[in-house]
Design an enzyme around this catalytic site. Structure first.
Site, PDB file in Angstrom:
ATOM      1  CG  ASP A  63      -2.275   0.263   1.069  1.00  0.00           C
ATOM      2  OD1 ASP A  63      -2.562   1.340   0.535  1.00  0.00           O
ATOM      3  OD2 ASP A  63      -3.102  -0.587   1.434  1.00  0.00           O
ATOM      4  CG  ASP A  65      -4.414   5.420   0.900  1.00  0.00           C
ATOM      5  OD1 ASP A  65      -5.303   4.596   1.163  1.00  0.00           O
ATOM      6  OD2 ASP A  65      -4.336   6.547   1.446  1.00  0.00           O
ATOM      7  CD  GLU A 119      -8.947   4.306  -1.528  1.00  0.00           C
ATOM      8  OE1 GLU A 119      -9.857   4.065  -0.727  1.00  0.00           O
ATOM      9  OE2 GLU A 119      -8.079   5.173  -1.323  1.00  0.00           O
ATOM     10  CG  HIS A 147      -8.684  -1.695   4.589  1.00  0.00           C
ATOM     11  ND1 HIS A 147      -8.360  -1.769   3.249  1.00  0.00           N
ATOM     12  CD2 HIS A 147      -8.329  -0.461   4.995  1.00  0.00           C
ATOM     13  CE1 HIS A 147      -7.819  -0.624   2.875  1.00  0.00           C
ATOM     14  NE2 HIS A 147      -7.791   0.190   3.908  1.00  0.00           N
ATOM     15  CG  ASP A 148     -11.150   1.718   3.620  1.00  0.00           C
ATOM     16  OD1 ASP A 148     -10.659   1.691   4.767  1.00  0.00           O
ATOM     17  OD2 ASP A 148     -10.517   2.111   2.622  1.00  0.00           O
TER      18      ASP A 148
HETATM   19  C1  NOJ Z   1      -8.032   4.748   2.002  1.00  0.00           C
HETATM   20  C2  NOJ Z   1      -7.666   3.625   2.902  1.00  0.00           C
HETATM   21  O1  NOJ Z   1      -8.118   2.432   2.337  1.00  0.00           O
HETATM   22  C3  NOJ Z   1      -8.295   3.921   4.230  1.00  0.00           C
HETATM   23  O2  NOJ Z   1      -8.235   2.834   5.102  1.00  0.00           O
HETATM   24  C4  NOJ Z   1      -7.622   5.126   4.799  1.00  0.00           C
HETATM   25  O3  NOJ Z   1      -8.257   5.504   5.986  1.00  0.00           O
HETATM   26  C5  NOJ Z   1      -7.665   6.308   3.833  1.00  0.00           C
HETATM   27  N1  NOJ Z   1      -7.392   5.934   2.476  1.00  0.00           N
HETATM   28  C6  NOJ Z   1      -6.668   7.340   4.213  1.00  0.00           C
HETATM   29  O4  NOJ Z   1      -5.373   6.874   3.995  1.00  0.00           O
END
Ligand code: NOJ
Length: 565
Positions: free
Chosen positions: A99, A205, A263, A340-341
């Site tokens: 990441d 990210d 992302e 994970h989000d």
């Molecule tokens: C996306 C990540 O997947 C998430 O977990 C994170 O909180 C935010 N970006 C900030 O880095």
């Protein structure tokens, strides 16, 4: 145009290191723990792992707040562990993707400590600083009304220089200033460092936010309960960021045989998607959007006038089709149900209580037969569910911690808990359920994130021993995609929805000159009618005799090779 690349036919697996496996029994997962599970991962059949951030970090946002990009946080291990993990994965033909956090650092990063120390510090412009506004009463206010994703304003006041720094996530995550070429070079250096160490690429990210509206004007949107405008357009998918990404591509990414998946999050349209991931975009290889993960199962119940969970299957199909058609021949897609989000997919589009095995394997079948590179999120392969927490303090996520007080001012504890159990990011961050041993076999001590009590029923050990488990279905489907006679059509074949207007069934064909494979997936907990065609059954999740025109059982999936015409 498209050239075939190794990552197109790969099957990915995302590992959340904090709760994957705890090898040293301190309650937190670690790199050695991942190494110990590489044989399991290899047996699952995947050949690409994306590991969440394990850089040095104060862990305000579980490692996305990086304080040193060149070292491993001691809770996860050492740099040597990282080297060993890469080597051990490669021995098993598993590629390793890290990441890469480009949008922000921790406020404890050395750059930020320098940057905040004075207005003329050489690192001042590594971050985004603005003076506040003063209202009629003489109160100091942030430079504008923009809101952040994690708490209140997109700005945080810093006493040392009496200015505000921009932070679209938490206060401890100051945004980097990508407009500054020096800063960009620093970040390229970070990327090269890990590529030179042997990693095979990055999940990049928060890529959509690297450029901001530098006029810093107020947003006209209505303010939230936090008194800020939730106007993501001020810092999402803005045209300037593509020049940064092109530069990153030309100077760094193009020099390696690596894979990148950006992302992009919510709100991106096809045009932006092509900017991020068209074959000729000089950007990334793929881009994750969130369109299908969020809320495509919320409908208004006319009887109670409240929202309830019913999967909007037609909308889901429309969303997948939008991206697949739009990128067809132009760029490559990643596919995933959750990361994970997001909450657990089985709790969102499946039925973990009545049809755990059926809905888990149906969802896996869709993931592994769509066009694009599939990414499985750890625990998905055994149908892990959303949390069963009854105490609000069991939630750890920075968003919950920052917002729960405010939510409780506006709603009852019961409703807030319902909302968190349905949507919180912690749903996907509980300890991996390895066995029915205490703490789900994740650790010998109390884990950093509370385990879900259903681990006694839902765990890897049990599913490895059952022939019809979700885990076994994932193994078979991954094998089908990677090694069977259907591999070529499933990876590179064209896509076509079948009966797009059907309310309950997600059905589509994958086809090329040689083969046509139909995937028929019932998204309902009840029997539905569907025109099942003649053909050769390749995979199903019910054991029964197949016949043309049979009704689909709850969450039934049938993968069938049609006679080729
Ligand atoms: C996306 C990540 O997947 C998430 O977990 C994170 O909180 C935010 N970006 C900030 O880095």
């Amino acid at each position: 145009c498209m050239k075939r690349k190794w990552w197109m036919s790969a099957v990915g697996y995302q590992i959340y290191p904090r709760t994957y496996f705890d090898s040293n029994n301190d309650g937190i997962g670690d790199l050695k723990g991942i190494i110990q599970k590489l044989d399991y991962i290899h047996e699952l059949g995947v050949n690409l792992i994306w590991i969440g951030p394990f850089y040095k970090s104060p862990m305000d946002d579980n490692g996305y707040d990086v304080s040193d990009f060149f070292d491993v946080d001691p809770v996860f291990g050492t740099l040597d562990d990282a080297r060993q993990l890469i080597a051990e994965a490669h021995k098993r033909d598993i590629k390793v993707v890290l990441d890469l956090v480009l949008n922000h650092t921790s406020d404890e990063h050395a750059w930020f400590m320098e940057s905040r120390s004075s207005v003329d510090n050489p690192k001042r412009d590594y971050y985004i600083w603005q003076k506040g506004k003063v209202d009629q009463d003489g109160t100091l206010l942030p430079p504008n009304n923009w809101g952040s994703f994690f708490e209140g304003s997109a700005w945080n006041y810093d006493e040392q220089t009496n200015e505000y720094y921009m932070k679209i996530f938490s206060n401890k995550m100051p945004d980097l200033n990508w407009d500054n070429p020096k800063l960009r070079e620093e970040m390229y250096h970070v990327a090269r460092y890990w590529l030179d160490l042997g990693v095979d690429g990055f999940r990049v990210d928060a890529i959509a936010h690297l450029a901001r509206d530098l006029s810093f004007e107020d947003s006209p949107l209505p303010l939230t309960i936090h008194g800020v405008a939730p106007d993501w357009s001020k810092f999402s998918n803005r045209p300037e960021l593509f020049t940064y990404i092109n530069e990153f591509h030309d100077k760094v990414l193009s020099q390696y045989d690596c894979m990148t998946v950006g992302e992009v999050g919510g709100g991106a349209k096809l045009e932006a998607g092509l900017g991020y991931a068209a074959y000729d975009a000089r950007a990334f290889n793929m881009a994750f959007n969130f369109d299908h993960c969020w809320e495509v199962n919320r409908v208004l119940d006319p009887e109670t006038n409240k929202m309830k969970n019913v999967t909007r299957v037609k909308d889901l199909k429309r969303i997948f089709n939008y991206w697949i058609e739009g990128m067809n021949q132009k760029g490559w897609l990643p596919q995933y149900w959750l990361n994970h989000d997001h909450p657990r997919v089985i709790s969102q589009y499946g039925d973990p209580v009545h049809y755990h095995r059926e809905s888990g394997s149906m969802l896996g079948s869709v993931l592994l037969t769509l066009p694009g590179t599939p990414f499985i999120y750890n625990g998905e392969e055994i149908g892990m569910t959303n949390v069963d927490y009854t105490d609000v303090n069991d939630f750890n996520d920075v968003w919950v911690k920052n917002n729960v007080k405010k939510l409780l001012e506006h709603d009852t504890m019961e409703n807030v808990m319902d909302q968190l159990r349905r949507t919180s990011r912690d749903n996907a961050r509980t300890p991996m359920q390895w066995s029915s041993a205490p703490y789900a076999g994740f650790s010998k001590v109390k884990p950093v994130q509370k385990e879900i009590s259903n681990y006694t029923e839902i765990n890897v050990e049990k599913q490895l021993s059952e022939s019809n488990s979700i885990l076994k279905a994932y193994q078979k489907l991954i094998h089908l995609r990677r090694f069977s006679e259907y591999s070529d059509v499933l990876v590179f074949g064209q896509f076509e929805l079948v009966q797009a207007e059907h309310e309950d069934v997600f059905a589509y064909d994958r086809y090329n000159e040689n083969k046509r494979v139909r995937i028929i997936a019932n998204f309902r907990p009840f029997t539905v009618k569907f025109d099942t065609p003649e053909g050769k059954i390749i995979f199903t999740n019910y054991e029964r005799d197949y016949s043309v025109g049979l009704e689909l059982k709850p969450f039934e999936v049938i993968i069938i090779e049609l006679k080729h015409d």
